[in-house]
Write an enzyme that holds these catalytic residues in place. Structure first.
Site, PDB file in Angstrom:
ATOM      1  N   HIS A 170       0.589  -0.831  -0.166  1.00 21.19           N
ATOM      2  CA  HIS A 170       0.284  -0.113   0.442  1.00 21.19           C
ATOM      3  C   HIS A 170       1.363   1.411  -0.300  1.00 21.19           C
ATOM      4  O   HIS A 170       0.518   2.486  -0.347  1.00 21.19           O
ATOM      5  CB  HIS A 170      -1.175  -0.030   1.453  1.00 21.19           C
ATOM      6  N   ASP A 386     -11.448  -4.359 -17.630  1.00 21.09           N
ATOM      7  CA  ASP A 386     -11.183  -5.543 -18.505  1.00 21.09           C
ATOM      8  C   ASP A 386      -9.880  -5.987 -19.479  1.00 21.09           C
ATOM      9  O   ASP A 386      -9.518  -4.919 -19.956  1.00 21.09           O
ATOM     10  CB  ASP A 386     -12.285  -4.771 -19.429  1.00 21.09           C
TER      11      ASP A 386
END
Length: 462
Positions: A170, A386
């Site tokens: 992170h 996608d």
């Protein structure tokens, strides 16, 4: 409304040995310092995401997602080469930086004897057997320092679909930064010579001033002592229940608001509702300080805004502070108004003050004592990733809470079994507290039918 979990799904996964995927071409060898917004104690952990893709003959026929994604990662790392490096500590103050050494990310190829349909009609965390889909128990691989910054596992499913799961350090990036990387991966995997948005490091834009100076009040970093009522007493008996907010649930909550709060965002409304219900469920003393902490994107808060292509951490975490008695005694609008005021105070000076505080105070973690942390990931774009096989059936956090913490929750776009779109949030509490939470939550949704119930420990304070 609470979503009921489907029975525990058991399946087996065959994994190949993890391998390092390095950039496909030679990349610069250099040290890159992180910003002081990146370099916080509260960011020194791994964040996990997961994407479920169904099988489509037209787009997937004859294609192997493992090979395509692995090749695409290697080519994408040419542009995002810091992700192929390792975080190091530098200097006496432990300031973090990235050693861009091109070692690569960890990649795991796997096959599972399960179909996408077996995960149920409403796919959302917590997921059964997540450790099979994201194997992050490799010795030495999960440390923040000197370990791979990204772990990816691609698991083929029996139905022809696949699952992409990943774990990200992170301190390197947040959700929007990760989505930027994944969209670049998608473009390159589909034949583009380079990403449409080129990555920018530019971490100096969120570094502390010289000299640093704290100019705002930051309740989120004001530490409180732990008490018996600060945290659940036994994490082994924590229950997790997921609550779905569709149009009817949100409309019910809006009926509780005064006119001047009617245009409040769904996130503000739902987060405040859960904070109030959770506080009542935990039964703190009326005079105990309680907090609601939430993330605010700062990319547009600066002048000029952070440039397009910046993929570092771009958020701060203001806190709403009040007492348990005031929060539970007053109607929903009381907490909501506090939240809106806290959000409105986040401007450029607030961001600069946070960066300076990290240097002056030694990069403290946010206060966890009687705090409820909600992170909105519904608009980050995780559901639009996608890679060549269409959008995922589910794309979002792999855990129900922020860093899988019992005191945190992710605000996630999802749909229920009836295919109704909405928001899901998972609440984690001990069994008795969960009963009180559900009772109060149901009462709020049906407040126009039943008078509100104020719990005894709050009545004594009124």
């Amino acid at each position: 409304m609470a979503l009921q979990y489907s029975p525990s799904l058991e399946f087996s996964v065959r994994r190949r040995e993890p391998e390092l995927v390095a950039p496909a071409k030679s990349t610069p060898r250099e040290l890159k310092p992180l910003s002081d917004i990146d370099d916080q104690e509260g960011h020194r952990f791994q964040i996990c995401f997961i994407f479920f893709y169904g099988y489509d003959e037209a787009s997937m026929g004859g294609k192997d997602p493992v090979g395509i994604i692995k090749k695409g990662v290697a080519e994408t790392l040419v542009f995002y080469y810091p992700l192929a490096g390792r975080v190091r500590e530098g200097g006496d103050d432990g300031k973090l930086m990235v050693d861009c050494n091109g070692e690569g990310i960890l990649f795991i190829e796997a096959d599972a004897d399960v179909t996408l349909e077996q995960f149920g009609d409403a796919i959302h965390p917590p997921f059964p057997s997540l450790h099979h889909l994201l194997y992050d128990h490799l010795p030495g691989s999960s440390s923040i320092i000197n370990s791979p910054l990204l772990l990816m596992q691609v698991t083929r499913l029996k139905c022809g679909g696949f699952i992409l799961a990943l774990r990200l350090n992170h301190v390197i990036s947040d959700g929007p930064g990760l989505v930027q990387f994944l969209k670049a991966l998608s473009q390159i995997a589909n034949g583009a010579p380079k990403p449409s948005i080129l990555p920018l490091w530019h971490r100096h834009l969120l570094s502390a001033r010289n000299p640093p100076q704290i100019t705002r009040i930051h309740h989120e970093y004001h530490q409180l002592p732990f008490t018996i009522t600060s945290t659940p007493s036994n994490n082994h008996h924590i229950l997790h229940r997921t609550f779905f907010f569709g149009a009817s649930q949100i409309a019910s909550l809006r009926r509780l608001l005064p006119l001047h709060l009617a245009r409040s965002s769904n996130f503000d409304l739902i987060a405040t509702c859960l904070w109030r219900c959770r506080t009542i469920a935990l039964q703190p003393s009326p005079e105990d300080v309680v907090r609601l902490i939430f993330a605010v994107d700062i990319r547009s808060k600066l002048n000029p805004p952070l440039p397009i292509g910046y993929y570092g951490n771009g958020f701060v975490i203001p806190a709403v502070v009040t007492t348990a008695g005031k929060l539970c005694e007053n109607p929903l609008g009381y907490g909501l108004e506090l939240m809106k005021k806290a959000k409105s105070r986040v401007d450029e000076e607030y961001v600069r003050s946070v960066a300076d505080l990290m240097v002056i105070k030694g990069r403290p973690k946010f206060c966890a004592v009687r705090s409820f942390f909600v992170v909105d990931v519904s608009r980050v774009g995780l559901g639009d990733v996608d890679i060549g096989w269409g959008k995922p059936v589910y794309g979002g956090p792999a855990h129900a809470g922020f860093a899988n913490d019992a005191d945190t929750s992710n605000y996630i776009s999802a749909q229920n079994a009836m295919k109704e779109k909405g928001i899901v949030i998972t609440i984690s509490l001990e069994a008795e507290a969960m009963e009180r939470f559900v009772r109060e939550f149901d009462n709020m949704l049906n407040c126009h039918l039943n008078p509100p119930i104020v719990p005894p420990q709050i009545k004594s304070f009124i």
